[in-house]
Design a protein around this motif. Structure first.
Motif, PDB file in Angstrom:
ATOM      1  N   ASP A 133       0.857  -1.173   0.000  1.00 44.42           N
ATOM      2  CA  ASP A 133       0.000   0.000   0.000  1.00 44.42           C
ATOM      3  C   ASP A 133       0.899   1.230   0.000  1.00 44.42           C
ATOM      4  O   ASP A 133       2.082   1.144   0.368  1.00 44.42           O
ATOM      5  CB  ASP A 133      -0.922   0.000   1.222  1.00 44.42           C
ATOM      6  N   ASP A 135       1.170   5.317   1.236  1.00 47.78           N
ATOM      7  CA  ASP A 135       0.609   6.351   2.099  1.00 47.78           C
ATOM      8  C   ASP A 135       1.658   7.437   2.263  1.00 47.78           C
ATOM      9  O   ASP A 135       2.713   7.420   1.622  1.00 47.78           O
ATOM     10  CB  ASP A 135       0.203   5.762   3.451  1.00 47.78           C
ATOM     11  N   THR A 139      -0.138  10.856   7.343  1.00 47.08           N
ATOM     12  CA  THR A 139      -1.433  10.167   7.465  1.00 47.08           C
ATOM     13  C   THR A 139      -1.259   8.683   7.790  1.00 47.08           C
ATOM     14  O   THR A 139      -2.238   7.936   7.799  1.00 47.08           O
ATOM     15  CB  THR A 139      -2.243  10.305   6.167  1.00 47.08           C
ATOM     16  N   LEU A 140      -0.026   8.268   8.080  1.00 47.39           N
ATOM     17  CA  LEU A 140       0.262   6.850   8.267  1.00 47.39           C
ATOM     18  C   LEU A 140      -0.526   6.245   9.428  1.00 47.39           C
ATOM     19  O   LEU A 140      -1.000   5.108   9.343  1.00 47.39           O
ATOM     20  CB  LEU A 140       1.767   6.655   8.493  1.00 47.39           C
ATOM     21  N   ASN A 143      -3.834   4.981   8.400  1.00 51.29           N
ATOM     22  CA  ASN A 143      -3.907   4.043   7.288  1.00 51.29           C
ATOM     23  C   ASN A 143      -4.863   2.904   7.615  1.00 51.29           C
ATOM     24  O   ASN A 143      -4.919   2.423   8.756  1.00 51.29           O
ATOM     25  CB  ASN A 143      -2.510   3.487   6.993  1.00 51.29           C
TER      26      ASN A 143
END
Length: 297
Positions: A133, A135, A139-140, A143
């Motif tokens: 994925d 990211d 904003t991790l 997630n």
């Protein structure tokens, strides 16, 4: 599926080869793994420098200097292989052998290190249950794969007091509670069996019975927290003990499986001094559970 100690061993093997290196090209040999590859994956990270290789529970995180973060889960059969002028290396200590068949090479990270060394880091996955994925660092924490993960079972944060907070009022079997990733992140079947054996606790015991009515940890709760931390630390150390050989090894060294006291030992005598019991196996929530009914209460 690789558990936390195996994934941490992979992280430790990848870090020296990737941190500080520039990703010249990301070779995508198929459009999907378990899920489709993220849109714009190559564009987001090609030409960028790898600043850190991290881990959250059973997920690897590759951090880049533009704030992009690649999240990688190994699934059932995924592994990374490092190739440079010294040959191939397979970072990770796995219970079952990892594939090196080129037909299952799906992602290749072509890197140039700070010293000019060129390397290829290849993700191989015969079953394709792994996935990646994309990211960003800001904003991790939110997630979709990481946001509901609980406390890491490493370090001193997981003590008797904290475990009591997690287990208070829970009627679920103790093993099921420990496998709940929302409570403790990264604990898997093998190491839960081992920790419960060390703490002499039955996997069938109600989780809430390790907590007093006042919400305090019982002595058994504290012993279990200590056992979890010790098992995970020893398993990581067992994998890490072979890192110095990874430049030429196939990853076969340092397996913690040789230290299993209960997992996979059905029918064998219990190793607790003076117990005299026999290790039994039963299926719990669809998974094999190994325990000693004589001393695990």
């Amino acid at each position: 599926m690789p558990e936390l100690p195996e994934v941490e061993t992979v992280r430790r093997g990848l870090a020296p080869a990737m941190e500080g290196a520039r990703l010249d090209r990301l070779e995508l040999r198929r459009p999907d793994l378990r899920f489709p590859l993220p849109a714009g994956l190559s564009t987001a990270i090609e030409g960028r420098t790898v600043t850190a290789i991290g881990r959250r529970a059973k997920y690897l995180t590759m951090h880049f200097d533009n704030g992009a973060v690649l999240i990688s889960h190994l699934g059932m059969s995924g592994s990374y292989r490092i190739a440079d002028e010294d040959g191939d290396a397979l970072p990770g200590a796995f219970r079952h052998a990892r594939s090196k068949a080129e037909a299952h090479d799906h992602l290749v990270f072509h890197l140039t290190g700070p010293d000019g060394t060129r390397r290829a880091i290849t993700y191989n996955d015969p079953r394709r249950f792994g996935f990646v994925d994309l990211d960003r660092v800001e904003t991790l924490a939110d997630n979709r794969y990481l946001r509901e993960l609980g406390l890491e079972p490493t370090g001193n944060a997981l003590d008797g007091d904290h475990l009591a907070l997690l287990l208070a009022g829970r009627a679920a079997p103790l093993k099921a509670a420990l496998l709940d990733q929302r409570l403790i992140a990264g604990l898997g079947n093998i190491y839960v069996c081992e920790a419960l054996w060390r703490a002499r606790l039955s996997p069938r015991r109600r989780a809430g019975t390790l907590v007093t009515r006042a919400g305090r940890p019982t002595a058994r709760c504290t012993a279990l927290a200590d056992a979890i931390r010790a098992v995970i630390a020893e398993a990581i150390a067992a994998g890490g003990s072979s890192l110095r050989d990874y430049s030429r090894t196939d990853g076969s060294l340092g397996y913690f499986q040789h230290s299993f006291a209960v997992y996979g030992r059905e029918g064998e005598p219990c190793r607790h001094d003076g117990c005299g019991g026999t290790i039994r196996r039963f299926v719990q929530s669809g998974r094999s559970t190994f325990h000693c009914p004589a001393c695990q209460r």
